[in-house]
Design a protein around this motif. Structure first.
Motif, PDB file in Angstrom:
ATOM      1  N   ALA A 184       0.822  -1.211   0.000  1.00 30.83           N
ATOM      2  CA  ALA A 184       0.000   0.000   0.000  1.00 30.83           C
ATOM      3  C   ALA A 184       0.861   1.267   0.000  1.00 30.83           C
ATOM      4  O   ALA A 184       0.382   2.348  -0.387  1.00 30.83           O
ATOM      5  CB  ALA A 184      -0.928  -0.008   1.204  1.00 30.83           C
ATOM      6  N   GLY A 185       2.106   1.134   0.416  1.00 30.80           N
ATOM      7  CA  GLY A 185       2.999   2.299   0.468  1.00 30.80           C
ATOM      8  C   GLY A 185       3.800   2.501  -0.810  1.00 30.80           C
ATOM      9  O   GLY A 185       4.514   3.499  -0.952  1.00 30.80           O
ATOM     10  N   PHE A 186       3.687   1.602  -1.775  1.00 31.16           N
ATOM     11  CA  PHE A 186       4.511   1.713  -2.987  1.00 31.16           C
ATOM     12  C   PHE A 186       4.199   2.995  -3.762  1.00 31.16           C
ATOM     13  O   PHE A 186       5.066   3.624  -4.339  1.00 31.16           O
ATOM     14  CB  PHE A 186       4.311   0.512  -3.912  1.00 31.16           C
ATOM     15  N   LYS A 187       2.902   3.377  -3.813  1.00 35.38           N
ATOM     16  CA  LYS A 187       2.554   4.559  -4.629  1.00 35.38           C
ATOM     17  C   LYS A 187       3.189   5.828  -4.056  1.00 35.38           C
ATOM     18  O   LYS A 187       3.714   6.656  -4.800  1.00 35.38           O
ATOM     19  CB  LYS A 187       1.035   4.697  -4.766  1.00 35.38           C
ATOM     20  N   SER A 188       3.164   5.973  -2.730  1.00 36.33           N
ATOM     21  CA  SER A 188       3.744   7.198  -2.160  1.00 36.33           C
ATOM     22  C   SER A 188       5.266   7.176  -2.307  1.00 36.33           C
ATOM     23  O   SER A 188       5.898   8.200  -2.563  1.00 36.33           O
ATOM     24  CB  SER A 188       3.343   7.379  -0.694  1.00 36.33           C
ATOM     25  N   TYR A 189       5.839   5.967  -2.176  1.00 31.57           N
ATOM     26  CA  TYR A 189       7.293   5.856  -2.306  1.00 31.57           C
ATOM     27  C   TYR A 189       7.729   6.180  -3.744  1.00 31.57           C
ATOM     28  O   TYR A 189       8.644   6.992  -3.966  1.00 31.57           O
ATOM     29  CB  TYR A 189       7.747   4.451  -1.905  1.00 31.57           C
ATOM     30  N   ALA A 190       7.033   5.564  -4.713  1.00 31.88           N
ATOM     31  CA  ALA A 190       7.385   5.808  -6.121  1.00 31.88           C
ATOM     32  C   ALA A 190       7.221   7.287  -6.451  1.00 31.88           C
ATOM     33  O   ALA A 190       8.059   7.894  -7.121  1.00 31.88           O
ATOM     34  CB  ALA A 190       6.513   4.944  -7.031  1.00 31.88           C
ATOM     35  N   LYS A 191       6.135   7.851  -5.949  1.00 31.65           N
ATOM     36  CA  LYS A 191       5.862   9.277  -6.212  1.00 31.65           C
ATOM     37  C   LYS A 191       6.994  10.144  -5.632  1.00 31.65           C
ATOM     38  O   LYS A 191       7.495  11.055  -6.298  1.00 31.65           O
ATOM     39  CB  LYS A 191       4.522   9.648  -5.551  1.00 31.65           C
ATOM     40  N   SER A 192       7.393   9.838  -4.400  1.00 32.54           N
ATOM     41  CA  SER A 192       8.448  10.648  -3.766  1.00 32.54           C
ATOM     42  C   SER A 192       9.779  10.501  -4.494  1.00 32.54           C
ATOM     43  O   SER A 192      10.651  11.352  -4.384  1.00 32.54           O
ATOM     44  CB  SER A 192       8.595  10.281  -2.281  1.00 32.54           C
ATOM     45  N   CYS A 193       9.927   9.397  -5.234  1.00 31.28           N
ATOM     46  CA  CYS A 193      11.165   9.195  -6.003  1.00 31.28           C
ATOM     47  C   CYS A 193      11.047   9.759  -7.417  1.00 31.28           C
ATOM     48  O   CYS A 193      11.941   9.584  -8.243  1.00 31.28           O
ATOM     49  CB  CYS A 193      11.505   7.717  -6.066  1.00 31.28           C
ATOM     50  N   ASP A 208      -6.724  10.885  -3.519  1.00 34.61           N
ATOM     51  CA  ASP A 208      -5.417  10.321  -3.150  1.00 34.61           C
ATOM     52  C   ASP A 208      -4.311  11.251  -3.640  1.00 34.61           C
ATOM     53  O   ASP A 208      -4.216  11.517  -4.840  1.00 34.61           O
ATOM     54  CB  ASP A 208      -5.273   8.938  -3.786  1.00 34.61           C
ATOM     55  N   PRO A 209      -3.463  11.749  -2.723  1.00 38.17           N
ATOM     56  CA  PRO A 209      -2.472  12.746  -3.127  1.00 38.17           C
ATOM     57  C   PRO A 209      -1.325  12.171  -3.947  1.00 38.17           C
ATOM     58  O   PRO A 209      -0.524  12.919  -4.517  1.00 38.17           O
ATOM     59  CB  PRO A 209      -1.949  13.288  -1.787  1.00 38.17           C
ATOM     60  N   TYR A 210      -1.218  10.853  -3.995  1.00 40.68           N
ATOM     61  CA  TYR A 210      -0.066  10.257  -4.683  1.00 40.68           C
ATOM     62  C   TYR A 210      -0.394   9.793  -6.098  1.00 40.68           C
ATOM     63  O   TYR A 210       0.497   9.469  -6.871  1.00 40.68           O
ATOM     64  CB  TYR A 210       0.458   9.054  -3.885  1.00 40.68           C
ATOM     65  N   THR A 211      -1.697   9.721  -6.421  1.00 41.12           N
ATOM     66  CA  THR A 211      -2.098   9.172  -7.714  1.00 41.12           C
ATOM     67  C   THR A 211      -2.333  10.290  -8.725  1.00 41.12           C
ATOM     68  O   THR A 211      -3.168  11.165  -8.505  1.00 41.12           O
ATOM     69  CB  THR A 211      -3.371   8.313  -7.534  1.00 41.12           C
TER      70      THR A 211
END
Ligand code: OAD
Length: 232
Positions: A184-193, A208-211
């Motif tokens: 569930a944390g992959f999207k925020s991690y990928a986004k931050s990268c 959703d702030p990451y999508t």
């Protein structure tokens, strides 16, 4: 595999739903019929290993009744196009991605078609039959357990997945409720990268702030369309 990933795809139970496999949550989901505490924890395996093995035997036996669908096949096309620049990570323990033809697929929550040695967790071997209390590791003779990552256990291939997420240009998550960590944390991690984040799901995450891009619909309809667009 040293190639930087252009695309990392994460799939969940929703991609196999139209192949007739139950998702885990929501109406008539697997966890409405079974208690997680009875079949999907290390304590359950200690308390009643036969019950746990029988549950996964039942799921394994049912796999041939289900066929890969258009969404699984579409991801094979992506892999053909991108080669080593593509990585498929799945939370699913079914074998529909492989039967569709996917090769670069990591089963982060394990797989129904393999077992793990209880003594040496590096002894993981293909297994299609019925696991009993007498089943033994072919490499060392110790007893076995289902190759399923239970709640409270560390998912598999995390170093490889983390590296791919760090370097990918786009991260796409398909058919997952995004409530089970670490996936569930992959999207925020990928986004931050720095990756673009796309969601393909029956229900979309609200605000959703990451999508960056969210496409609603059934996997068999939206995944092939999205892949065709991506491959243009
Ligand atoms: P869930 O059951 O939590 O979520 C399935 C998602 O698929 C939901 O968001 C649905 O809206 C969506 N969905 C359903 N049908 C769909 C369709 N036809 N097309 C597109 N989307 C559809 O399943 P996961 O997110 O995969 O772990 O669950 C994650 C983990 O929780 C599983 O790997 C499993 C479970 O406990 C273990 O067993 C360790």
């Amino acid at each position: 595999m040293n190639t930087k990933k252009k695309l990392v795809v994460l799939t969940g139970a929703g991609i196999s739903a139209e192949s007739g496999l139950r998702t885990f949550r929501g109406n008539d989901g697997m966890w409405e019929h079974e208690n997680i505490e009875d079949v999907c924890t290390p304590e359950a395996l200690r308390r009643n290993p036969k019950r746990v093995k029988d549950f996964y035997n039942f799921l394994r036996k049912g796999l041939p009744d289900h066929q890969p669908n258009a969404a699984h096949f579409a991801l094979v096309e992506l892999e053909k196009k991108l080669g080593d620049e593509f990585l498929l990570v799945t939370q699913n323990v079914d074998d529909l991605h492989e039967r569709a033809g996917s090769k670069r697929v990591l089963h982060m929550h394990g797989s129904l078609n393999s077992l793990v040695c209880k003594k040496n967790p590096n002894h993981r071997f293909e297994f299609m039959g019925e696991e009993t209390m007498e089943t033994r590791c072919p490499l060392c003779g110790a007893s076995t357990r289902p190759d399923i990552v239970f709640f409270g256990e560390q998912p598999l291939y995390m170093d490889e997945i983390q590296k791919a997420l760090q370097e990918c240009e786009e991260f796409v998550y398909i058919g997952t409720s995004s409530v089970v960590y670490p996936a569930a944390g992959f999207k925020s991690y990928a986004k931050s990268c720095g990756a673009k984040v796309t969601c393909l799901n029956l229900e979309l995450p609200e605000g959703d702030p990451y999508t960056d891009v969210a496409i609603p619909g059934k996997a068999t309809e939206i995944v092939p369309k999205w892949v065709a667009e991506f491959c243009k």
